[in-house]
Write an enzyme that holds these catalytic residues in place. Structure first.
Site, short mmCIF file in Angstrom:
data_model
loop_
_atom_site.label_atom_id
_atom_site.label_comp_id
_atom_site.label_asym_id
_atom_site.label_seq_id
_atom_site.Cartn_x
_atom_site.Cartn_y
_atom_site.Cartn_z
N CYS A 1 7.41 78.53 48.70
CA CYS A 1 8.38 79.63 48.61
C CYS A 1 8.06 80.45 47.36
CB CYS A 1 9.81 79.11 48.57
SG CYS A 1 10.29 78.34 47.03
N GLY A 2 8.77 81.51 47.14
CA GLY A 2 8.46 82.45 46.06
C GLY A 2 8.28 81.80 44.70
#
Lengths: 480, 96
Positions: free
Chosen positions: B8-9
């Protein structure tokens, strides 16, 4: 009898001297106990202890590096222009708050006590949901660490008589109330966005998500969404935290170092800036060094948080089956197009830059430097919800405003809570609006103020329940 | 043993949720998997060493144009075990 008391004294002193002053062991023990409570084998619990302790020690390495890299530049700004600079990013804020807590001779273990109490209090509030109307359990571990730490500093700063174990408990209740009440506030908008996805947002902009869902319909038409807009492809590189942080640091610190000038920096940073090194190389390597230490810091946090989250989650599933989990705001991103996330980043950035220019124009003694998490995650979340409830127009206006408020609220908070001295502020939108207000109330009304804040927050879910159209459904959101 | 990574980010919030959810589903499907979680940035460079990458649907594009043998799975609802199971069945050939 006296013998027993003496022993107890000795043990508690040993505990205080060796465990409480060493937060890495304290958090290791928390994880160890958590795993045992979950019925995991002892070798796994021991493994958890090691990973949590090592993670925290890695964090310390990153924190130290960040402080050392920062110091000459921050000192330079102060020297030459009487300017204080703060990076508005939760990790820089976490760093600043923990440095501040250490500077008053307190240990970070108090933060961990607050964290545990907050988590337990959140469970209690949901356990008695029929009375409290709270339905959500905050499970985003890294956010809980950041918020518990910043909250600990706010209370220690505002109410010095609470710099003790009793204070740590109250901080836990304050933070836990925020977690329960504000994640609960995001239930309806999140359920609508995700068409009953079965979760709520447990992050740094929960109040803002609620407000956005109310304001967006007034600002635009939900039929005209961001999906129809074509964005340049290169923007997608900002999905990556390493790249974004690197770029932001080069831009901001590059400008700052350029303004401070080569002779000055050669004078103050003799070790890091030898005669053989050219100025542009110095700027580039120094800027990227911020990303390096930030990356180390985050890796450390990730290591111990992933252990902590695992045990927190296990405990909550046992004690509270069926409660709605409040999770990272990025969980909502999948329910919008990739465009929306980048759109939020773009307009949020714009808002932040305008506000930073404003700080200069009004000659305020504080300088704000943009950080990855608020500029990306806050603004993306705002855009996702604004786009859902008010389309592209609402998304543009609201994320632009988010950027403005992040900088102005952050500048106020960094100055008021004196965290500019340590170079950072939490920076996410709830921490630029709601929490500065809470801090000011606590500073002026001391403990009475803190109790009033807790009580006021607890009223919110009651109003929410009273206003909900279908009262029986209120407790069964996301369970169908 | 399947080598899996959830990305994820920031490599912390969502990837951890995905990791815990896919661990559950793999266990249910009786597939042995070694699951890690990290940020998209790290995962991009590490993807070659993994068999499967899970990430949010919005992040799939980050992995385009990489190698062909790593399977990239994008999720809309990171918390839905039903979706994860359906996507695993769609992308992986399961042992009977």
């Amino acid at each position: 009898m006296e013998q027993i008391l003496l022993t107890i004294n000795l043990v508690s002193k040993g505990f205080a001297d060796n465990i409480l002053t060493k937060p890495e062991f304290f958090i290791g023990i928390l994880v160890f106990i958590g795993y045992l409570l979950l019925g995991k084998p002892i070798y796994e619990a021991f493994g958890g202890f090691i990973k949590a302790a090592v993670g925290m020690m890695i964090w310390n390495v990153g924190a130290g590096g960040l402080v050392n890299t920062f110091r000459p530049i921050l000192a330079g700004l102060n020297d030459r222009f009487a300017l204080h600079a703060a990076v508005i990013d939760p990790y820089f804020g976490l760093n600043a708050a923990s440095e501040a807590i250490k500077s008053i001779g307190m240990s970070l273990s108090w933060t961990m006590v607050s964290l545990m109490v907050g988590f337990g209090w959140n469970i209690l509030l949901v356990l008695f949901r029929r009375q409290t109307k709270c339905r959500t359990l905050f499970l985003t571990g890294h956010i809980m660490i950041q918020q518990a730490t910043t909250c600990t500093w706010l209370v220690f700063f505002a109410i010095p008589e609470l710099r003790n174990i009793e204070g740590a408990m109250w901080i836990g209740i304050l933070a836990g109330t925020y977690w329960a009440v504000f994640s609960n506030l995001t239930v309806e908008p999140t359920q609508e966005l995700t068409e009953g996805g079965g979760f709520a947002v447990g992050h740094q902009q929960m109040g803002w998500v609620w407000l956005t869902s109310k304001l967006a319909p007034l600002l635009g038409d939900p039929e005209h969404t961001v999906e129809n807009i074509k964005l340049p492809r290169w923007l997608s590189m900002f999905n990556d935290n390493v790249i974004t942080t690197g770029v932001l640091m080069i831009v901001f610190f590059g400008v700052i170092m350029g303004i401070l000038g080569e002779p000055y920096l050669r004078g103050v940073d003799k070790a890091g800036f030898p005669a053989s090194l050219a100025f542009p190389t110095y700027i580039l390597s120094k800027s990227l060094l911020f990303s390096v230490y930030l990356f180390i810091l985050i890796s450390g946090v990730r290591m111990f948080v992933s252990e902590l989250t695992e045990s927190f989650r296990g405990i909550s599933e046992k004690v509270l089956p069926g409660a709605l989990p409040a999770v990272d705001c990025a969980a909502t991103f999948g329910f919008s197009s990739p465009n929306t996330v980048l759109f939020g980043f773009l307009f949020g950035c714009l808002g932040q830059f305008v506000a930073i220019a404003g700080l200069f124009l009004f000659k305020l003694p504080i300088l704000i430097i943009t950080g990855f998490v608020p500029v990306f995650f806050d603004n993306a979340t705002t855009a996702v919800f604004a786009n859902k409830f008010g389309g592209v127009r609402a998304a543009g206006i609201l994320t632009f405003c988010t950027g403005l408020i992040q900088v102005s609220g952050g500048a106020f908070a960094a100055w008021y809570f004196q965290l500019y001295q340590y170079g950072g502020w939490h920076g996410n939108i709830d921490w630029d609006t709601l929490w500065p207000l809470i801090g000011v109330i606590m500073k002026n009304f001391s403990m009475v103020g803190m109790f009033a804040v807790i009580a006021a927050m607890l009223v919110i879910p009651q109003i929410q329940y009273r206003r909900s159209a279908d009262k029986e459904h209120y407790f069964h959101q996301g369970s169908e | 043993m399947l080598k899996v990574v959830a990305a994820c980010g920031n490599g912390m919030g969502s990837s951890q949720i995905i990791k815990m959810k896919i661990a559950k589903v793999f266990k249910k499907l009786n597939i042995e998997a070694d699951i890690h979680h990290m940020s998209v940035g790290e995962a991009k460079s590490a993807a070659n060493g993994f068999d499967v990458v899970f990430c949010g649907a919005t992040l799939v594009e980050n992995f385009s144009g990489r190698n062909k043998k790593t399977i990239i799975i994008g999720l809309v609802n990171l918390l839905s075990e039903t979706e994860i199971e359906a996507k695993i069945r769609e992308h992986l050939t399961l042992p009977e």
